[in-house]
Design a protein around this motif. Sequence first.
Motif, PDB file in Angstrom:
ATOM      1  N   SER A  20       0.852  -1.190   0.000  1.00  0.00           N
ATOM      2  CA  SER A  20       0.000   0.000   0.000  1.00  0.00           C
ATOM      3  C   SER A  20       0.891   1.244   0.000  1.00  0.00           C
ATOM      4  O   SER A  20       2.111   1.144   0.004  1.00  0.00           O
ATOM      5  CB  SER A  20      -0.957  -0.028   1.191  1.00  0.00           C
ATOM      6  N   ALA A  26      -1.031  -4.707   2.272  1.00  0.00           N
ATOM      7  CA  ALA A  26      -2.483  -4.746   2.418  1.00  0.00           C
ATOM      8  C   ALA A  26      -2.999  -6.021   1.748  1.00  0.00           C
ATOM      9  O   ALA A  26      -2.316  -6.597   0.896  1.00  0.00           O
ATOM     10  CB  ALA A  26      -3.094  -3.522   1.763  1.00  0.00           C
ATOM     11  N   LEU A 279      -9.548  -3.480  -2.179  1.00  0.00           N
ATOM     12  CA  LEU A 279      -8.864  -3.423  -0.873  1.00  0.00           C
ATOM     13  C   LEU A 279      -9.842  -3.057   0.235  1.00  0.00           C
ATOM     14  O   LEU A 279      -9.575  -3.316   1.408  1.00  0.00           O
ATOM     15  CB  LEU A 279      -7.742  -2.373  -0.909  1.00  0.00           C
TER      16      LEU A 279
END
Length: 324
Positions: A20, A26, A279
Amino acid sequence: MSKSPILSAADLHKTFKVSSHNYSTAVLTALGQVSLQLSAGETLGIAGESGCGKSTLAKIMAGLMEPDGGSVLYKGTKLSQLGQGERTLFRRKTQMIFQDPFSSLNPRMRIGDSIAEPLKIIGTSTVRQREELARIMAAVGLQSDAANRFPDEFSGGQRQRIGIARALAASPEILIADEPVSSLDISIQAQIINILLQMKTDFALSMMIVSHNLLVLRHICDRIIIMYLGEIVECGPASMLFQRCRHPYTEALIAAIPGLHIAAVPKSELLQDDLPSALSIPSGCRFHPRCRHAVDLCRHEVPKTVEYARGHSAACHLSNRLYD
Ligand SMILES: Nc1ncnc2c1ncn2[C@@H]1O[C@H](COP(=O)(O)OP(=O)(O)OP(=O)(O)O)[C@@H](O)[C@H]1O
Ligand SMILES: [Mg+2]
């Protein structure tokens, strides 16, 4: 046509670790919880916007990528439970065609050798290889003298014919094609689509075709699955989806097709905002931030998948209210 599933998926889940913005890691959810069945002799289409997980699903179904959870079953047996010999057979019987077949062809190998490679691997005699090569090249509309040329001497459409020919040489039962025509000119697209339709009949194939082009899928497929942010939101017979869909996302995708003037409201109002990031999947119904019908329930509760007609299901809290 037999109705027994030749290939199925049960609760497939797949995440990717990505870096990220602040160099931390992430977790991106590419597939949420995907279950589907491909019947023997059936052509199943997979549609949805860019990034919704179509290619990830195709690769997992072809055994080219491992899921984090759930299973792929070949004729009822989990791929993870196949012995080495059965696994090799599955790999041969399930062939994949990619958007750019050039990347999977050896640039230094004559295309005749590339196409015949699967035949060589299974120990086919040289004479038989030559016969099969001629038969397959004719079936996909390649001239026999093309066998002596190299991949970079061909156009995009010809390369896709080579990709299909190479897949057919393995005598597959299942063909999984990921955007097989999206990089081609419209006229060439029609030729490749016709070849795929012909292959289905001539080689008795079961096919899974990924495309963001719903018109292409309506033309080729028996059933279509609509994916949104890694999950199936609607699945049904191709004609039924176009006549009477059961999910506002499907409605918006169909309404967005150029030349189809079916939307009762302006197209810009059918699909609000851009696709959220994988995400951070929205709570409740993952489509709710873009849905013009969303109510409080949609924001908090994940909708169940409901079967509305035989083989036609959708996951939307408001489906009855909107489409009955
Ligand atoms: N190897 C990978 N590493 C990290 N993230 C990935 C990887 N492969 C796919 N993703 C992510 O997973 C999600 C699904 O990707 P996928 O390629 O399956 O989508 P798609 O529906 O095929 O999109 P497109 O229509 O653009 O081909 C996307 O958010 C993508 O960025
Ligand atoms: Mg893709």
